[in-house]
Design an enzyme around this catalytic site. Sequence first.
Site, PDB file in Angstrom:
ATOM      1  N   HIS A   1     -11.566   1.261   3.143  1.00  0.00           N
ATOM      2  CA  HIS A   1     -10.975   1.984   2.027  1.00  0.00           C
ATOM      3  C   HIS A   1     -11.942   2.291   0.891  1.00  0.00           C
ATOM      4  O   HIS A   1     -11.525   2.489  -0.248  1.00  0.00           O
ATOM      5  CB  HIS A   1      -9.769   1.209   1.486  1.00  0.00           C
ATOM      6  CG  HIS A   1      -8.561   1.341   2.348  1.00  0.00           C
ATOM      7  ND1 HIS A   1      -7.293   0.997   1.917  1.00  0.00           N
ATOM      8  CD2 HIS A   1      -8.412   1.781   3.624  1.00  0.00           C
ATOM      9  CE1 HIS A   1      -6.423   1.218   2.882  1.00  0.00           C
ATOM     10  NE2 HIS A   1      -7.083   1.684   3.941  1.00  0.00           N
TER      11      HIS A   1
ATOM     12  N   HIS B   1      -8.653  -7.132   4.452  1.00  0.00           N
ATOM     13  CA  HIS B   1      -8.328  -6.376   5.652  1.00  0.00           C
ATOM     14  C   HIS B   1      -9.635  -6.037   6.371  1.00  0.00           C
ATOM     15  O   HIS B   1     -10.439  -5.248   5.863  1.00  0.00           O
ATOM     16  CB  HIS B   1      -7.576  -5.091   5.316  1.00  0.00           C
ATOM     17  CG  HIS B   1      -6.115  -5.294   5.116  1.00  0.00           C
ATOM     18  ND1 HIS B   1      -5.222  -4.253   4.964  1.00  0.00           N
ATOM     19  CD2 HIS B   1      -5.369  -6.428   5.080  1.00  0.00           C
ATOM     20  CE1 HIS B   1      -4.000  -4.738   4.822  1.00  0.00           C
ATOM     21  NE2 HIS B   1      -4.072  -6.052   4.892  1.00  0.00           N
TER      22      HIS B   1
ATOM     23  N   ASP C   1      -9.779  -3.631   1.746  1.00  0.00           N
ATOM     24  CA  ASP C   1      -9.824  -3.137   3.115  1.00  0.00           C
ATOM     25  C   ASP C   1     -11.206  -2.546   3.357  1.00  0.00           C
ATOM     26  O   ASP C   1     -11.669  -1.695   2.602  1.00  0.00           O
ATOM     27  CB  ASP C   1      -8.740  -2.077   3.331  1.00  0.00           C
ATOM     28  CG  ASP C   1      -8.632  -1.615   4.775  1.00  0.00           C
ATOM     29  OD1 ASP C   1      -9.650  -1.143   5.339  1.00  0.00           O
ATOM     30  OD2 ASP C   1      -7.535  -1.709   5.343  1.00  0.00           O
TER      31      ASP C   1
ATOM     32  N   ASP D   1     -11.940   6.424   6.784  1.00  0.00           N
ATOM     33  CA  ASP D   1     -11.070   5.280   7.057  1.00  0.00           C
ATOM     34  C   ASP D   1     -10.373   5.489   8.397  1.00  0.00           C
ATOM     35  O   ASP D   1      -9.179   5.773   8.476  1.00  0.00           O
ATOM     36  CB  ASP D   1     -10.044   5.143   5.931  1.00  0.00           C
ATOM     37  CG  ASP D   1      -9.052   4.019   6.206  1.00  0.00           C
ATOM     38  OD1 ASP D   1      -9.453   3.022   6.819  1.00  0.00           O
ATOM     39  OD2 ASP D   1      -7.888   4.161   5.809  1.00  0.00           O
TER      40      ASP D   1
ATOM     41  N   TRP E   1       0.861  -1.188   0.000  1.00  0.00           N
ATOM     42  CA  TRP E   1       0.000   0.000   0.000  1.00  0.00           C
ATOM     43  C   TRP E   1       0.888   1.225   0.000  1.00  0.00           C
ATOM     44  O   TRP E   1       1.868   1.296   0.764  1.00  0.00           O
ATOM     45  CB  TRP E   1      -0.914   0.036   1.231  1.00  0.00           C
ATOM     46  CG  TRP E   1      -1.694   1.319   1.295  1.00  0.00           C
ATOM     47  CD1 TRP E   1      -2.829   1.624   0.616  1.00  0.00           C
ATOM     48  CD2 TRP E   1      -1.341   2.498   2.053  1.00  0.00           C
ATOM     49  NE1 TRP E   1      -3.233   2.920   0.905  1.00  0.00           N
ATOM     50  CE2 TRP E   1      -2.338   3.478   1.776  1.00  0.00           C
ATOM     51  CE3 TRP E   1      -0.309   2.816   2.919  1.00  0.00           C
ATOM     52  CZ2 TRP E   1      -2.305   4.749   2.352  1.00  0.00           C
ATOM     53  CZ3 TRP E   1      -0.271   4.092   3.495  1.00  0.00           C
ATOM     54  CH2 TRP E   1      -1.272   5.031   3.214  1.00  0.00           C
TER      55      TRP E   1
ATOM     56  N   LYS F   1      -7.113   2.438  -2.061  1.00  0.00           N
ATOM     57  CA  LYS F   1      -7.732   3.307  -1.067  1.00  0.00           C
ATOM     58  C   LYS F   1      -8.546   4.367  -1.790  1.00  0.00           C
ATOM     59  O   LYS F   1      -8.184   4.787  -2.898  1.00  0.00           O
ATOM     60  CB  LYS F   1      -6.676   3.962  -0.176  1.00  0.00           C
ATOM     61  CG  LYS F   1      -7.246   4.632   1.061  1.00  0.00           C
ATOM     62  CD  LYS F   1      -6.139   5.001   2.031  1.00  0.00           C
ATOM     63  CE  LYS F   1      -6.718   5.585   3.319  1.00  0.00           C
ATOM     64  NZ  LYS F   1      -5.675   5.878   4.316  1.00  0.00           N
TER      65      LYS F   1
ATOM     66  N   GLU G   1      -3.035  -3.075  -2.493  1.00  0.00           N
ATOM     67  CA  GLU G   1      -4.164  -2.526  -1.725  1.00  0.00           C
ATOM     68  C   GLU G   1      -4.529  -1.123  -2.189  1.00  0.00           C
ATOM     69  O   GLU G   1      -3.695  -0.222  -2.213  1.00  0.00           O
ATOM     70  CB  GLU G   1      -3.813  -2.495  -0.236  1.00  0.00           C
ATOM     71  CG  GLU G   1      -4.906  -1.904   0.631  1.00  0.00           C
ATOM     72  CD  GLU G   1      -4.525  -1.862   2.101  1.00  0.00           C
ATOM     73  OE1 GLU G   1      -5.389  -1.512   2.922  1.00  0.00           O
ATOM     74  OE2 GLU G   1      -3.355  -2.157   2.425  1.00  0.00           O
TER      75      GLU G   1
ATOM     76  N   ASP H   1     -10.205   3.290  10.967  1.00  0.00           N
ATOM     77  CA  ASP H   1      -9.586   2.090  11.530  1.00  0.00           C
ATOM     78  C   ASP H   1      -9.978   1.822  12.978  1.00  0.00           C
ATOM     79  O   ASP H   1      -9.129   1.667  13.845  1.00  0.00           O
ATOM     80  CB  ASP H   1      -8.062   2.183  11.405  1.00  0.00           C
ATOM     81  CG  ASP H   1      -7.608   2.098   9.956  1.00  0.00           C
ATOM     82  OD1 ASP H   1      -7.916   1.091   9.306  1.00  0.00           O
ATOM     83  OD2 ASP H   1      -6.962   3.046   9.473  1.00  0.00           O
TER      84      ASP H   1
ATOM     85  N   ASP I   1      -6.772  -4.900  10.370  1.00  0.00           N
ATOM     86  CA  ASP I   1      -6.038  -3.660  10.117  1.00  0.00           C
ATOM     87  C   ASP I   1      -6.751  -2.494  10.789  1.00  0.00           C
ATOM     88  O   ASP I   1      -7.632  -1.872  10.196  1.00  0.00           O
ATOM     89  CB  ASP I   1      -5.911  -3.410   8.606  1.00  0.00           C
ATOM     90  CG  ASP I   1      -5.002  -2.230   8.289  1.00  0.00           C
ATOM     91  OD1 ASP I   1      -4.397  -1.681   9.229  1.00  0.00           O
ATOM     92  OD2 ASP I   1      -4.889  -1.864   7.116  1.00  0.00           O
TER      93      ASP I   1
END
Length: 415
Positions: free
Chosen positions: A259, A283, A256, A291, A182, A224, A222, A293, A323
């Site tokens: 993302h 993820h 993800d 995003d 990423w 985003k 990956e 997390d 993640d």
Amino acid sequence: MKDINCAYEYAREQYAAIGVDTEAAIAKVLATPVSLQCWQGDDVKGFESLETGLTGGIMSTGAYPGKARNGEELRADLDQVLALVPGTNKINVHAFYCEGAKADRNEITPANFSAWADWAVEKGIGLDFNPTFFSHPMSDDGTLSAADENVRKFWIDHLIACREISAYFGERTGKRCGMNIWIPDGCKERPIDTLSPRLRLTDSLEKGCAKNYGNLMKDAVESKLFGIGSESYVVGSHEYYMGYAMKHPEVMFTMDTGHYHPTELVSSKLTAIFSFVDEVLLHVSRGVRWDSDHVVSFDDETQAIMHELVRSNTLDRTNISLDYFDGSINRVAALVIGARNTKKALLKAMLEPIDMLKAAEAAGDTTTRLALTEEYKSYPFGIVWEMLCQRAGVPGANWLDQCKAYEKTVIAARG
């Protein structure tokens, strides 16, 4: 234990009546690896001595006391996590968690990660890896897509070094290492030339990933949607990496859950992706408005993702990884919560009578499909989860007691 055994026998019989084998479900969940992210333990700081703070749109908030300050403390915390999370687990490491002789990102070697490999071999677990393309003076103006060829070469060399380390992890542990790529490259305002950075990224990936390590490691890319400082343009977008993975079947496509646009769901994309790629790196995270997390919750989307994987029979083509990073609560507990919720969602998906529901669907009986799908949501899944934990030798609902004891005796001493 007598009470849980009696309760489990009742649950087993109830599920058996609809054609679900709880023993097979437990065995499958326990055997499915989930990769736990080391960076939850120290707020994505790493072990480098560089002055640069977090960059690339990454932000960990909170100042809960006692975060890990070095490899020894971080691995001790992960030992505690592994004691509370049932089933097969791996640990996911980022490149700036290197130790030993000081080396810049383009100079790191397997020797810088021998402590991680030694620990993993002792624990009997696998390791995954990630190049660290952020939080470095050379990442301010792009990395693998940078217009400055000296900068781009620095990061290509970093990618080459990381793939060698990943192969080393695979060789030492005997378990394939997944290496996720990423990059934070992008622009705050939309550039006029959006193609050239992507062509440079393609060239960098093909140069950096040229060496074939066989089954020791496997690359993943990956995407985003946006990041802080790259709100208008991201070089490694969903469409870019989806195309790259389709053209390069030896590379996994990473999805993800944080993302994408808040109205997009990874669960709705999975089978579309699996129609064209062999493997997915998933993820599991939880975005809140962006995003951000957050710790994985046992929420609708996490459950929907696992249902999609089980219903489509693509679980064995999926590499599940966590993640997220939350520094506002006990960091060990945060990792345990997210890992257990991910595995709970997988177990619940395994307890669905898929053949019965598919038969109703094939017959055009959508009434039965909906009615039964809703009815089975209230089946005694929690009892099966408690039995799964017992079989794995980890605590059930009272796991927090051990986590609090560890905080009191170990984490508190860090000040």
